[in-house]
Scaffold this motif. Structure first.
Motif, PDB file in Angstrom:
ATOM      1  N   GLY A  75      -3.892  -6.140  -0.806  1.00 26.01           N
ATOM      2  CA  GLY A  75      -2.662  -6.173  -0.742  1.00 26.01           C
ATOM      3  C   GLY A  75      -1.893  -4.930   0.282  1.00 26.01           C
ATOM      4  N   ALA A  76      -1.261  -4.742   0.291  1.00 19.22           N
ATOM      5  CA  ALA A  76      -0.120  -4.142   0.525  1.00 19.22           C
ATOM      6  C   ALA A  76      -0.543  -2.564  -0.333  1.00 19.22           C
ATOM      7  CB  ALA A  76       0.930  -4.191   0.741  1.00 19.22           C
ATOM      8  N   GLU A  77       0.094  -2.285  -1.595  1.00 22.74           N
ATOM      9  CA  GLU A  77       0.014  -1.435  -2.233  1.00 22.74           C
ATOM     10  C   GLU A  77      -1.580  -1.051  -2.203  1.00 22.74           C
ATOM     11  OE1 GLU A  77      -2.275  -5.343  -4.663  1.00 22.74           O
ATOM     12  OE2 GLU A  77      -0.171  -5.223  -3.550  1.00 22.74           O
ATOM     13  N   ASP A  78      -2.416  -1.641  -2.406  1.00 22.87           N
ATOM     14  CA  ASP A  78      -3.715  -1.186  -1.940  1.00 22.87           C
ATOM     15  C   ASP A  78      -4.052   0.426  -0.677  1.00 22.87           C
ATOM     16  OD1 ASP A  78      -5.679  -2.011  -3.647  1.00 22.87           O
ATOM     17  OD2 ASP A  78      -5.656  -3.484  -1.792  1.00 22.87           O
ATOM     18  N   PHE A  79      -2.227  -0.124  -0.084  1.00 14.78           N
ATOM     19  CA  PHE A  79      -2.686   1.600   1.047  1.00 14.78           C
ATOM     20  C   PHE A  79      -2.013   2.879  -0.223  1.00 14.78           C
ATOM     21  CE2 PHE A  79      -2.999  -2.255   4.044  1.00 14.78           C
ATOM     22  CZ  PHE A  79      -3.777  -1.603   4.703  1.00 14.78           C
ATOM     23  N   ARG A  80      -1.034   2.722  -1.390  1.00 15.94           N
ATOM     24  CA  ARG A  80      -0.581   3.597  -1.935  1.00 15.94           C
ATOM     25  C   ARG A  80      -1.237   3.602  -2.195  1.00 15.94           C
ATOM     26  NH1 ARG A  80       3.051   0.581  -5.032  1.00 15.94           N
ATOM     27  NH2 ARG A  80       1.036   0.668  -5.783  1.00 15.94           N
ATOM     28  N   ILE A  99      -1.344  -5.529   7.478  1.00 16.98           N
ATOM     29  CA  ILE A  99      -0.705  -5.707   6.302  1.00 16.98           C
ATOM     30  C   ILE A  99      -0.603  -4.243   6.217  1.00 16.98           C
ATOM     31  CG2 ILE A  99      -1.645  -7.772   5.851  1.00 16.98           C
ATOM     32  CD1 ILE A  99      -3.701  -6.259   4.049  1.00 16.98           C
ATOM     33  N   ALA A 100      -0.488  -3.071   6.637  1.00 18.62           N
ATOM     34  CA  ALA A 100      -0.369  -2.175   5.991  1.00 18.62           C
ATOM     35  C   ALA A 100       0.580  -1.441   5.937  1.00 18.62           C
ATOM     36  CB  ALA A 100      -0.908  -0.759   7.251  1.00 18.62           C
ATOM     37  N   PRO A 101       1.364  -0.889   5.049  1.00 21.02           N
ATOM     38  CA  PRO A 101       2.922  -1.120   5.085  1.00 21.02           C
ATOM     39  C   PRO A 101       3.178   0.331   6.046  1.00 21.02           C
ATOM     40  CG  PRO A 101       1.873  -0.001   3.076  1.00 21.02           C
ATOM     41  CD  PRO A 101       0.485  -1.239   3.415  1.00 21.02           C
ATOM     42  N   SER A 102       4.281   0.817   6.830  1.00 23.44           N
ATOM     43  CA  SER A 102       4.610   1.539   7.057  1.00 23.44           C
ATOM     44  C   SER A 102       4.680   2.747   6.458  1.00 23.44           C
ATOM     45  CB  SER A 102       6.166   1.169   8.795  1.00 23.44           C
ATOM     46  OG  SER A 102       7.385   1.844   7.552  1.00 23.44           O
ATOM     47  N   GLY A 103       4.036   3.798   7.355  1.00 23.93           N
ATOM     48  CA  GLY A 103       4.311   5.372   6.550  1.00 23.93           C
ATOM     49  C   GLY A 103       3.325   5.394   5.357  1.00 23.93           C
ATOM     50  N   HIS A 104       2.351   4.978   4.847  1.00 20.89           N
ATOM     51  CA  HIS A 104       1.443   4.923   4.257  1.00 20.89           C
ATOM     52  C   HIS A 104       0.020   5.853   4.592  1.00 20.89           C
ATOM     53  CE1 HIS A 104      -2.471   4.158   6.411  1.00 20.89           C
ATOM     54  NE2 HIS A 104      -1.313   2.657   6.966  1.00 20.89           N
ATOM     55  N   GLY A 105      -0.127   6.304   3.891  1.00 20.28           N
ATOM     56  CA  GLY A 105      -0.815   7.895   3.801  1.00 20.28           C
ATOM     57  C   GLY A 105      -2.397   7.352   3.713  1.00 20.28           C
ATOM     58  N   ALA A 106      -2.551   5.985   3.120  1.00 21.69           N
ATOM     59  CA  ALA A 106      -4.570   6.098   3.272  1.00 21.69           C
ATOM     60  C   ALA A 106      -4.799   6.088   4.944  1.00 21.69           C
ATOM     61  CB  ALA A 106      -4.592   4.691   3.048  1.00 21.69           C
ATOM     62  N   GLU A 107      -6.199   7.025   5.105  1.00 21.45           N
ATOM     63  CA  GLU A 107      -6.522   6.920   6.364  1.00 21.45           C
ATOM     64  C   GLU A 107      -8.110   5.757   6.497  1.00 21.45           C
ATOM     65  OE1 GLU A 107     -10.844   9.969   7.429  1.00 21.45           O
ATOM     66  OE2 GLU A 107      -9.976  10.543   5.835  1.00 21.45           O
ATOM     67  N   VAL A 108      -7.661   4.925   7.195  1.00 21.75           N
ATOM     68  CA  VAL A 108      -8.614   3.850   7.059  1.00 21.75           C
ATOM     69  C   VAL A 108      -9.539   3.562   8.329  1.00 21.75           C
ATOM     70  CG1 VAL A 108      -7.620   0.894   8.448  1.00 21.75           C
ATOM     71  CG2 VAL A 108      -6.433   2.499   6.502  1.00 21.75           C
ATOM     72  N   ARG A 109     -10.757   3.936   8.181  1.00 21.82           N
ATOM     73  CA  ARG A 109     -11.675   3.642   9.123  1.00 21.82           C
ATOM     74  C   ARG A 109     -12.679   2.800   8.973  1.00 21.82           C
ATOM     75  NH1 ARG A 109     -13.297  10.183   9.293  1.00 21.82           N
ATOM     76  NH2 ARG A 109     -14.296   9.495  10.670  1.00 21.82           N
ATOM     77  N   LYS A 110     -13.858   3.120  10.026  1.00 20.45           N
ATOM     78  CA  LYS A 110     -15.078   1.968   9.437  1.00 20.45           C
ATOM     79  C   LYS A 110     -16.139   2.453   8.936  1.00 20.45           C
ATOM     80  CE  LYS A 110     -15.482   0.823  14.323  1.00 20.45           C
ATOM     81  NZ  LYS A 110     -15.737   0.053  15.396  1.00 20.45           N
ATOM     82  N   LEU A 111     -16.968   2.418   8.096  1.00 25.65           N
ATOM     83  CA  LEU A 111     -18.323   2.657   7.749  1.00 25.65           C
ATOM     84  C   LEU A 111     -18.604   3.392   8.245  1.00 25.65           C
ATOM     85  CD1 LEU A 111     -19.357   3.132   4.993  1.00 25.65           C
ATOM     86  CD2 LEU A 111     -20.876   1.208   5.217  1.00 25.65           C
ATOM     87  N   LEU A 112     -19.609   2.492   9.834  1.00 27.44           N
ATOM     88  CA  LEU A 112     -19.967   3.027  10.209  1.00 27.44           C
ATOM     89  C   LEU A 112     -20.160   4.273  11.512  1.00 27.44           C
ATOM     90  CD1 LEU A 112     -22.743  -0.235  11.380  1.00 27.44           C
ATOM     91  CD2 LEU A 112     -23.038   1.662   9.380  1.00 27.44           C
ATOM     92  N   ASP A 113     -18.856   5.016  10.853  1.00 27.67           N
ATOM     93  CA  ASP A 113     -18.284   5.354  11.855  1.00 27.67           C
ATOM     94  C   ASP A 113     -19.200   7.178  10.995  1.00 27.67           C
ATOM     95  OD1 ASP A 113     -16.199   4.889  13.004  1.00 27.67           O
ATOM     96  OD2 ASP A 113     -14.584   5.620  11.853  1.00 27.67           O
ATOM     97  N   TRP A 114     -19.335   6.860  10.259  1.00 26.55           N
ATOM     98  CA  TRP A 114     -20.187   7.862   8.670  1.00 26.55           C
ATOM     99  C   TRP A 114     -21.526   7.881   9.265  1.00 26.55           C
ATOM    100  CZ3 TRP A 114     -15.507   6.516   6.863  1.00 26.55           C
ATOM    101  CH2 TRP A 114     -14.246   7.758   7.126  1.00 26.55           C
ATOM    102  N   ALA A 115     -22.002   6.876  10.086  1.00 28.53           N
ATOM    103  CA  ALA A 115     -23.866   6.499  10.997  1.00 28.53           C
ATOM    104  C   ALA A 115     -23.965   6.409  12.157  1.00 28.53           C
ATOM    105  CB  ALA A 115     -23.722   5.279  10.464  1.00 28.53           C
ATOM    106  N   PRO A 116     -23.516   7.688  13.219  1.00 29.94           N
ATOM    107  CA  PRO A 116     -23.636   7.812  15.013  1.00 29.94           C
ATOM    108  C   PRO A 116     -24.479   7.278  15.719  1.00 29.94           C
ATOM    109  CG  PRO A 116     -23.475   9.950  13.576  1.00 29.94           C
ATOM    110  CD  PRO A 116     -23.225   8.819  12.382  1.00 29.94           C
TER     111      PRO A 116
END
Length: 156
Positions: A75-80, A99-116
């Protein structure tokens, strides 16, 4: 507290697998009092259900517990509430961005960004492929690197 949320489509295969694997790695590193881990799905189909039988089976094979895990929807609260929201594939990222609220501070990435070196950029969905072993190996590798990244970035 550092809060990490793993996200996939239904929250019964990939994201609970990542949650359980990462939780074990965090516990082994002695950081369970510093890092909180959860998982969620972008869809609502499986809310309240335990992880898929295939996920439970492969995790049990590797000595990883799933007791008490239940699917929920992101949910949107997860971004907070979470600093790191780690998606299993590109489609999950698009759904999260929608669904991300504007101005959220969460870093959103894919897991395999850490398995190049994994040879793929999205964690395949074993709900459709049936290959829980492949998914486990990808998740395990990426979670090692993700934990190192968070330890360095957060100085823990």
């Amino acid at each position: 507290m550092i809060n990490i949320l793993f996200v996939c489509l239904g929250n019964i295969c990939r994201s609970p697998m990542a949650e359980a694997v990462f939780r074990k790695k965090v516990r082994e590193a002695g950081l369970e009092d510093r890092i909180r881990i959860d998982s969620a799905g972008t869809g609502s189909w499986h809310i309240g259900k335990p992880p898929h039988e295939g996920t439970r089976r492969i995790l049990k094979q590797y000595g990883i517990d799933t007791t008490g895990m239940k699917a929920r929807q992101v949910g949107a609260e997860d971004f907070r509430d979470y600093q790191y929201i780690i998606a299993m594939d590109s489609s999950n990222v698009r759904n999260l961005e929608a669904i991300a609220p504007s101005g959220h501070g969460a870093e959103v990435r894919k897991l395999l960004d850490w398995a190049p070196n994994a040879g793929v950029t999205d964690v395949p969905d074993p709900y459709y492929t049936g290959n829980f072993e492949e998914v486990y190996k990808l998740v395990d590798e990426a979670c090692d690197t993700l934990l190192s990244y968070i330890r360095e970035r957060e100085k823990v």
